[in-house]
Design a protein around this motif. Structure first.
Motif, PDB file in Angstrom:
ATOM      1  N   ILE A  73     -28.127 -57.871  24.459  1.00  0.00           N
ATOM      2  CA  ILE A  73     -28.732 -57.002  23.436  1.00  0.00           C
ATOM      3  C   ILE A  73     -29.861 -56.255  24.136  1.00  0.00           C
ATOM      4  O   ILE A  73     -30.919 -56.834  24.408  1.00  0.00           O
ATOM      5  CB  ILE A  73     -29.291 -57.819  22.241  1.00  0.00           C
ATOM      6  CG1 ILE A  73     -28.295 -58.883  21.782  1.00  0.00           C
ATOM      7  CG2 ILE A  73     -29.703 -56.883  21.122  1.00  0.00           C
ATOM      8  CD1 ILE A  73     -26.994 -58.351  21.238  1.00  0.00           C
ATOM      9  N   ALA A  96     -29.476 -50.427  16.407  1.00  0.00           N
ATOM     10  CA  ALA A  96     -28.757 -51.704  16.472  1.00  0.00           C
ATOM     11  C   ALA A  96     -27.389 -51.628  15.799  1.00  0.00           C
ATOM     12  O   ALA A  96     -26.436 -52.286  16.239  1.00  0.00           O
ATOM     13  CB  ALA A  96     -29.594 -52.812  15.828  1.00  0.00           C
ATOM     14  N   TRP A 125     -27.397 -65.429  24.032  1.00  0.00           N
ATOM     15  CA  TRP A 125     -27.800 -64.066  23.721  1.00  0.00           C
ATOM     16  C   TRP A 125     -29.018 -63.740  24.577  1.00  0.00           C
ATOM     17  O   TRP A 125     -30.051 -64.425  24.513  1.00  0.00           O
ATOM     18  CB  TRP A 125     -28.184 -63.909  22.253  1.00  0.00           C
ATOM     19  CG  TRP A 125     -27.047 -63.944  21.285  1.00  0.00           C
ATOM     20  CD1 TRP A 125     -25.741 -64.229  21.539  1.00  0.00           C
ATOM     21  CD2 TRP A 125     -27.126 -63.682  19.881  1.00  0.00           C
ATOM     22  NE1 TRP A 125     -25.001 -64.164  20.388  1.00  0.00           N
ATOM     23  CE2 TRP A 125     -25.832 -63.834  19.350  1.00  0.00           C
ATOM     24  CE3 TRP A 125     -28.165 -63.345  19.025  1.00  0.00           C
ATOM     25  CZ2 TRP A 125     -25.551 -63.662  17.992  1.00  0.00           C
ATOM     26  CZ3 TRP A 125     -27.896 -63.171  17.666  1.00  0.00           C
ATOM     27  CH2 TRP A 125     -26.600 -63.321  17.159  1.00  0.00           C
ATOM     28  N   GLY A 127     -31.264 -60.268  26.797  1.00  0.00           N
ATOM     29  CA  GLY A 127     -31.614 -58.865  26.618  1.00  0.00           C
ATOM     30  C   GLY A 127     -32.540 -58.372  27.691  1.00  0.00           C
ATOM     31  O   GLY A 127     -32.585 -58.920  28.786  1.00  0.00           O
ATOM     32  N   PRO A 130     -32.999 -59.978  21.866  1.00  0.00           N
ATOM     33  CA  PRO A 130     -31.918 -60.202  20.901  1.00  0.00           C
ATOM     34  C   PRO A 130     -32.362 -60.123  19.448  1.00  0.00           C
ATOM     35  O   PRO A 130     -31.599 -59.679  18.584  1.00  0.00           O
ATOM     36  CB  PRO A 130     -31.413 -61.596  21.265  1.00  0.00           C
ATOM     37  CG  PRO A 130     -31.701 -61.716  22.722  1.00  0.00           C
ATOM     38  CD  PRO A 130     -33.013 -61.009  22.922  1.00  0.00           C
ATOM     39  N   LEU A 133     -32.203 -57.229  16.581  1.00  0.00           N
ATOM     40  CA  LEU A 133     -31.263 -57.204  15.457  1.00  0.00           C
ATOM     41  C   LEU A 133     -31.940 -57.786  14.221  1.00  0.00           C
ATOM     42  O   LEU A 133     -32.753 -58.708  14.309  1.00  0.00           O
ATOM     43  CB  LEU A 133     -30.016 -58.031  15.782  1.00  0.00           C
ATOM     44  CG  LEU A 133     -29.188 -57.636  17.008  1.00  0.00           C
ATOM     45  CD1 LEU A 133     -27.999 -58.583  17.158  1.00  0.00           C
ATOM     46  CD2 LEU A 133     -28.709 -56.195  16.911  1.00  0.00           C
ATOM     47  N   GLY A 342     -21.237 -56.526  25.856  1.00  0.00           N
ATOM     48  CA  GLY A 342     -22.363 -55.614  25.773  1.00  0.00           C
ATOM     49  C   GLY A 342     -22.627 -54.893  27.085  1.00  0.00           C
ATOM     50  O   GLY A 342     -22.046 -55.191  28.133  1.00  0.00           O
TER      51      GLY A 342
END
Length: 473
Positions: A73, A96, A125, A127, A130, A133, A342
């Motif tokens: 993410i 998002a 998860w 980034g 994350p 979101l 992703g």
């Protein structure tokens, strides 16, 4: 030190080297060099755009065993100046929605390639942030994941997420636990206000305390904290205060990374005043304080920059010889096939590494066209597989037994790696490793330099590639 940590320290003495044997400043200075972290071998530097995604599809169809899922993410509300991650800085949360929709389409595309009865025993998860979101979007993504893949109950698996305490609340933590997450990683870096201002990350200690308390109340089985040494304005005294505060909070795991100042690669690092960075001597002194403080407080030195309390799964895996390494660092899980979702995410399936497009437009174009977003990768040769095995054992077990390698790969170790053994000789003289007719063992003085040992078995390293990696110390 708390009573609990005193007990941890007493338990530790029999199995963990003393700080004096781990921290040898003369050797750390002598061997400090640029080198890979070996979350994979070959490293991502060897991935090529000529990679044929058909290799990935075939590996996916032939695989068996557990799966691991990684979701990237990329969004961050604010940018930390030190960061080298693939990220998109924006305060517009509307970004998002289209990204989540594409992740769901990618889930469907990937699920078509795999036997989805295979259990998912690990999920992460990362980034970015994350928790950029919304709560509903996080629940939606986890629901879509369960629709396409066989996620084990969370008491039989490791489901982890990276959290920025500035971007979460106790309600967020409770929701994540309800969704099945059982491991939490909190970014802290440093509690010192002057350092926080210099890196554009204002995060009072109370924020971190609140998230830790919420995670424990919600029933997370392991909470990890990330720190960074080598940041602007840090000193032994200032970072000691951060370490003392962290010991008081007693997270289950700690990652204490050395800051890699590479402004030519990461433009945001140009915002950092190089004159404010600690000198090499000061940086080494800070690292020494890290080792002494954390081992005295009862943390087991896992390797490189990882520490864990003795009853944490990471320390237990190290003791049992089942420690593993993947793109998230040290892991307790066996060598699962890893599916990356992703932008920029990397998958490892069988003998194939495959990385998605590293910018959002290219990722979006692929997914919107109904294609996998794979943009580059590598298919391992027999030599790659052999050296991957060697490097994994050195990094995770601190020892390498020749007979097992010879049986698995059909080689004679001494003749195949005569050059590498010769180049290990200076390390043996310096007390970093012990070599006999049957094995190589990384000694306590060599454990902080384990990357240097592994590098001797990397056939791809050259001066041009070394410049793309961080310092080993």
């Amino acid at each position: 030190m708390t009573h609990a940590n005193t007990l941890h320290a007493n338990t530790l003495h029999a199995s963990t080297p003393h700080a004096d044997t781990l921290f040898r400043p003369d050797l750390l200075d002598k061997y400090s060099a640029n080198g890979p972290r070996y979350t994979s071998y070959p490293t991502a530097v060897q991935f090529t755009e000529s990679f044929d995604p058909a290799h990935y599809r075939r590996a996916a169809a032939q695989g068996s065993g557990d799966l691991s899922l990684y979701f990237h993410i990329p969004f961050c509300d604010t940018v930390c100046f030190y960061c080298g991650c693939n990220k998109v800085a924006t305060k517009n949360r509307a970004h998002a929605r289209p990204y989540l929709d594409r992740l769901k389409r990618e889930l469907a595309l990937q699920a078509e390639l795999f036997d989805t009865t295979r259990p998912v025993s690990q999920l992460h998860w990362g980034g970015g942030t994350p928790t950029f979101l919304s709560h509903d979007e996080m629940a939606e993504l986890m629901e879509a994941t369960r629709e396409h893949f066989n996620l084990l109950p969370d008491d039989k698996a490791e489901y982890s997420i990276e959290i920025d305490p500035r971007e979460a609340s106790p309600r967020t933590i409770r929701l994540l636990r309800e969704l099945g997450f059982n491991r939490l990683s909190l970014g802290v870096q440093d509690f010192d206000p002057r350092v926080q201002h210099a890196i554009n990350r204002i995060q009072p200690r109370e924020m971190t305390e609140t998230m830790l308390a919420a995670a424990r109340d919600a029933g997370f089985k392991s909470v990890s904290v990330d720190l960074i040494y080598g940041l602007p304005h840090q000193s032994v005294e200032s970072f000691s205060r951060t370490l003392d505060a962290i010991v008081e909070l007693a997270p289950d795991r700690l990652s204490v990374f050395g800051y890699a100042h590479m402004p030519s690669l990461f433009k945001m690092q140009r915002q950092i005043d190089e004159a404010a960075l600690p000198s090499p001597a000061a940086r080494l002194a800070i690292l020494e304080r890290v080792i002494r403080t954390l081992t005295a407080a009862g943390y087991v030195y896992i390797g490189m920059d990882h520490f864990a309390l003795p009853n944490d799964e990471l320390a237990l895996a190290q003791k049992a010889g089942t420690l593993h390494r993947n793109f998230q660092g040290y892991s307790t899980r066996a060598d699962c096939d890893l599916i990356g979702f992703g932008v920029s995410s990397i998958g490892k399936v069988g003998d194939v590494y495959a990385q998605n497009a590293r910018d959002l437009p290219a990722y979006a174009e692929a997914i919107d066209s109904g294609r996998l977003a794979i943009a580059r990768g590598v298919r391992l040769s027999a030599d790659d597989r052999l050296r991957r095995d060697i490097i994994a054992q050195v990094m995770c077990r601190s020892e390498l037994h020749f007979d097992a390698l010879e049986a698995a790969h059909g080689i004679d170790f001494a003749s195949t790696f005569a050059d590498e053994l010769a180049r290990l000789a200076p390390m043996e003289r310096d007390g970093l490793v012990a070599i006999d007719a049957d094995a190589i063992r990384v000694l306590p003085a060599g454990r902080m330099l384990v990357r240097n040992v592994a590098m001797l078995f990397d056939r791809y390293l050259g001066q041009s590639t070394l410049e793309r990696f961080s310092r080993t110390i």
